[in-house]
Design a protein around this motif. Structure first.
Motif, PDB file in Angstrom:
ATOM      1  N   ARG A   1       0.837  -1.206   0.000  1.00 34.53           N
ATOM      2  CA  ARG A   1       0.000   0.000   0.000  1.00 34.53           C
ATOM      3  C   ARG A   1       0.870   1.254   0.000  1.00 34.53           C
ATOM      4  O   ARG A   1       1.962   1.259   0.539  1.00 34.53           O
ATOM      5  CB  ARG A   1      -0.920   0.021   1.217  1.00 34.53           C
ATOM      6  CG  ARG A   1      -1.897  -1.134   1.220  1.00 34.53           C
ATOM      7  CD  ARG A   1      -2.945  -0.987   2.315  1.00 34.53           C
ATOM      8  NE  ARG A   1      -3.861  -2.107   2.291  1.00 34.53           N
ATOM      9  CZ  ARG A   1      -4.888  -2.228   1.461  1.00 34.53           C
ATOM     10  NH1 ARG A   1      -5.127  -1.301   0.584  1.00 34.53           N
ATOM     11  NH2 ARG A   1      -5.675  -3.278   1.516  1.00 34.53           N
ATOM     12  N   ASP A   2       0.336   2.286  -0.615  1.00 25.76           N
ATOM     13  CA  ASP A   2       0.960   3.606  -0.659  1.00 25.76           C
ATOM     14  C   ASP A   2       2.380   3.557  -1.240  1.00 25.76           C
ATOM     15  O   ASP A   2       3.303   4.157  -0.701  1.00 25.76           O
ATOM     16  CB  ASP A   2       0.957   4.241   0.730  1.00 25.76           C
ATOM     17  CG  ASP A   2       1.080   5.752   0.643  1.00 25.76           C
ATOM     18  OD1 ASP A   2       0.585   6.331  -0.341  1.00 25.76           O
ATOM     19  OD2 ASP A   2       1.678   6.348   1.556  1.00 25.76           O
ATOM     20  N   VAL A   3       2.527   2.849  -2.336  1.00 25.66           N
ATOM     21  CA  VAL A   3       3.819   2.751  -3.019  1.00 25.66           C
ATOM     22  C   VAL A   3       3.982   3.973  -3.912  1.00 25.66           C
ATOM     23  O   VAL A   3       3.132   4.258  -4.751  1.00 25.66           O
ATOM     24  CB  VAL A   3       3.908   1.459  -3.868  1.00 25.66           C
ATOM     25  CG1 VAL A   3       5.171   1.451  -4.706  1.00 25.66           C
ATOM     26  CG2 VAL A   3       3.826   0.239  -2.973  1.00 25.66           C
ATOM     27  N   ASN A   4       5.057   4.685  -3.705  1.00 23.81           N
ATOM     28  CA  ASN A   4       5.355   5.866  -4.504  1.00 23.81           C
ATOM     29  C   ASN A   4       6.389   5.471  -5.554  1.00 23.81           C
ATOM     30  O   ASN A   4       7.526   5.150  -5.204  1.00 23.81           O
ATOM     31  CB  ASN A   4       5.888   6.992  -3.615  1.00 23.81           C
ATOM     32  CG  ASN A   4       6.067   8.287  -4.357  1.00 23.81           C
ATOM     33  OD1 ASN A   4       6.283   8.303  -5.567  1.00 23.81           O
ATOM     34  ND2 ASN A   4       6.003   9.382  -3.629  1.00 23.81           N
ATOM     35  N   PRO A   5       6.032   5.474  -6.840  1.00 25.59           N
ATOM     36  CA  PRO A   5       6.981   5.050  -7.876  1.00 25.59           C
ATOM     37  C   PRO A   5       8.215   5.930  -7.992  1.00 25.59           C
ATOM     38  O   PRO A   5       9.208   5.523  -8.580  1.00 25.59           O
ATOM     39  CB  PRO A   5       6.173   5.137  -9.177  1.00 25.59           C
ATOM     40  CG  PRO A   5       4.765   5.229  -8.775  1.00 25.59           C
ATOM     41  CD  PRO A   5       4.736   5.805  -7.399  1.00 25.59           C
TER      42      PRO A   5
ATOM     43  N   ALA B   1       5.093  -8.931  -5.226  1.00 27.09           N
ATOM     44  CA  ALA B   1       3.830  -8.184  -5.207  1.00 27.09           C
ATOM     45  C   ALA B   1       2.788  -8.849  -6.097  1.00 27.09           C
ATOM     46  O   ALA B   1       3.078  -9.248  -7.216  1.00 27.09           O
ATOM     47  CB  ALA B   1       4.060  -6.749  -5.669  1.00 27.09           C
ATOM     48  N   GLY B   2       1.587  -8.953  -5.588  1.00 24.44           N
ATOM     49  CA  GLY B   2       0.451  -9.420  -6.373  1.00 24.44           C
ATOM     50  C   GLY B   2      -0.497  -8.272  -6.652  1.00 24.44           C
ATOM     51  O   GLY B   2      -1.054  -8.148  -7.730  1.00 24.44           O
ATOM     52  N   LEU B   3      -0.670  -7.418  -5.654  1.00 29.41           N
ATOM     53  CA  LEU B   3      -1.541  -6.255  -5.760  1.00 29.41           C
ATOM     54  C   LEU B   3      -0.818  -5.081  -5.126  1.00 29.41           C
ATOM     55  O   LEU B   3      -0.330  -5.169  -3.996  1.00 29.41           O
ATOM     56  CB  LEU B   3      -2.867  -6.516  -5.045  1.00 29.41           C
ATOM     57  CG  LEU B   3      -3.924  -5.439  -5.089  1.00 29.41           C
ATOM     58  CD1 LEU B   3      -4.324  -5.115  -6.526  1.00 29.41           C
ATOM     59  CD2 LEU B   3      -5.150  -5.878  -4.306  1.00 29.41           C
ATOM     60  N   VAL B   4      -0.720  -3.987  -5.865  1.00 30.42           N
ATOM     61  CA  VAL B   4      -0.034  -2.798  -5.364  1.00 30.42           C
ATOM     62  C   VAL B   4      -0.997  -1.622  -5.415  1.00 30.42           C
ATOM     63  O   VAL B   4      -1.601  -1.345  -6.450  1.00 30.42           O
ATOM     64  CB  VAL B   4       1.231  -2.488  -6.192  1.00 30.42           C
ATOM     65  CG1 VAL B   4       1.844  -1.159  -5.777  1.00 30.42           C
ATOM     66  CG2 VAL B   4       2.245  -3.605  -6.057  1.00 30.42           C
TER      67      VAL B   4
ATOM     68  N   ALA C   1       0.071   8.909  -7.910  1.00 33.47           N
ATOM     69  CA  ALA C   1       0.521   8.003  -8.981  1.00 33.47           C
ATOM     70  C   ALA C   1      -0.418   8.113 -10.179  1.00 33.47           C
ATOM     71  O   ALA C   1      -1.629   8.244 -10.030  1.00 33.47           O
ATOM     72  CB  ALA C   1       0.567   6.568  -8.474  1.00 33.47           C
ATOM     73  N   THR C   2       0.176   8.071 -11.350  1.00 33.43           N
ATOM     74  CA  THR C   2      -0.595   8.164 -12.588  1.00 33.43           C
ATOM     75  C   THR C   2       0.187   7.480 -13.704  1.00 33.43           C
ATOM     76  O   THR C   2       1.333   7.092 -13.525  1.00 33.43           O
ATOM     77  CB  THR C   2      -0.878   9.637 -12.940  1.00 33.43           C
ATOM     78  OG1 THR C   2      -1.789   9.695 -14.026  1.00 33.43           O
ATOM     79  CG2 THR C   2       0.395  10.387 -13.295  1.00 33.43           C
ATOM     80  N   LEU C   3      -0.442   7.352 -14.844  1.00 31.85           N
ATOM     81  CA  LEU C   3       0.236   6.797 -16.007  1.00 31.85           C
ATOM     82  C   LEU C   3       0.784   7.934 -16.861  1.00 31.85           C
ATOM     83  O   LEU C   3       0.107   8.937 -17.059  1.00 31.85           O
ATOM     84  CB  LEU C   3      -0.732   5.960 -16.843  1.00 31.85           C
ATOM     85  CG  LEU C   3      -1.388   4.781 -16.138  1.00 31.85           C
ATOM     86  CD1 LEU C   3      -2.287   4.025 -17.111  1.00 31.85           C
ATOM     87  CD2 LEU C   3      -0.366   3.859 -15.526  1.00 31.85           C
TER      88      LEU C   3
ATOM     89  N   VAL D   1      -8.257   5.848  -9.859  1.00 37.44           N
ATOM     90  CA  VAL D   1      -7.551   4.566  -9.921  1.00 37.44           C
ATOM     91  C   VAL D   1      -6.067   4.788  -9.632  1.00 37.44           C
ATOM     92  O   VAL D   1      -5.414   5.602 -10.277  1.00 37.44           O
ATOM     93  CB  VAL D   1      -7.748   3.903 -11.308  1.00 37.44           C
ATOM     94  CG1 VAL D   1      -6.920   2.629 -11.418  1.00 37.44           C
ATOM     95  CG2 VAL D   1      -9.212   3.601 -11.534  1.00 37.44           C
ATOM     96  N   HIS D   2      -5.566   4.024  -8.646  1.00 31.37           N
ATOM     97  CA  HIS D   2      -4.155   4.117  -8.263  1.00 31.37           C
ATOM     98  C   HIS D   2      -3.597   2.754  -7.874  1.00 31.37           C
ATOM     99  O   HIS D   2      -2.720   2.666  -7.017  1.00 31.37           O
ATOM    100  CB  HIS D   2      -3.982   5.068  -7.078  1.00 31.37           C
ATOM    101  CG  HIS D   2      -4.440   6.453  -7.342  1.00 31.37           C
ATOM    102  ND1 HIS D   2      -3.755   7.327  -8.156  1.00 31.37           N
ATOM    103  CD2 HIS D   2      -5.541   7.120  -6.933  1.00 31.37           C
ATOM    104  CE1 HIS D   2      -4.405   8.472  -8.214  1.00 31.37           C
ATOM    105  NE2 HIS D   2      -5.490   8.368  -7.489  1.00 31.37           N
TER     106      HIS D   2
END
Length: 160
Positions: free
Chosen positions: A27-31, A48-51, A57-59, A121-122
């Motif tokens: 949770r709360d992973v900052n790329p 990781a399975g779900l991040v 965060a965005t694309l 969505v994040h």
């Protein structure tokens, strides 16, 4: 007949569910950075399975890429944006990538896979299909060459 259909159901539906639930959730992973680091390396999240990424965060759709081999393998780097200015910030290393099949052009940056248009969505669900991973990696290598970016250890997620 029941065994054959049960096995078919497991291999097409349940196998992916069970594989994902045995992996970790983050949770709360900052790329853009990790604790005491300039960037968050993908190597830290191999299990990781779900991040759930941070709120900013965005694309980065301008750096998306498609690789064509029967299907079009689409990738877009998961990055961060300045919430005040609303601009996507460049990263030192792009190790987190959103992926999808046949939802972009192989010649233009027009990624429209998953739920990318939604600003709420994040999070990402890890790609577990080993047969597709090599093609997504080729798309990332193509993005690296075209956009002069670095991806040391790319991890692939369905943006959801």
């Amino acid at each position: 007949m029941g065994l054959i259909l049960g096995d078919l159901n497991y291999s097409t539906n349940l196998h992916w569910y069970y594989s994902t639930t045995t992996l970790n959730q983050y949770r709360d992973v900052n790329p853009s950075r990790g604790p005491g680091q300039q960037f968050t390396p993908g190597q830290q999240f191999m299990d990781a399975g779900l991040v759930y990424f941070s709120e900013n965060a965005t694309l980065d759709l301008s750096r998306s890429m498609g690789f064509r081999d029967q299907d079009t393998y689409c990738v877009a780097p998961i990055t961060v944006k300045d919430l005040d200015a609303g601009v996507v910030l460049p990263l030192e290393v792009y190790d987190f990538w959103a992926v999808g099949l046949d939802c972009c052009s192989p010649n233009a940056a027009d990624f429209h896979c998953g739920e990318h248009p939604s600003p709420q969505v994040h999070s990402g669900l890890r790609l577990l299909d080993d047969g597709q991973r090599a093609f997504f990696r080729l798309a990332v290598q193509q993005a690296q060459a075209v956009h002069s970016i670095t991806a040391r250890h790319p991890l692939f997620f369905y943006w959801t």
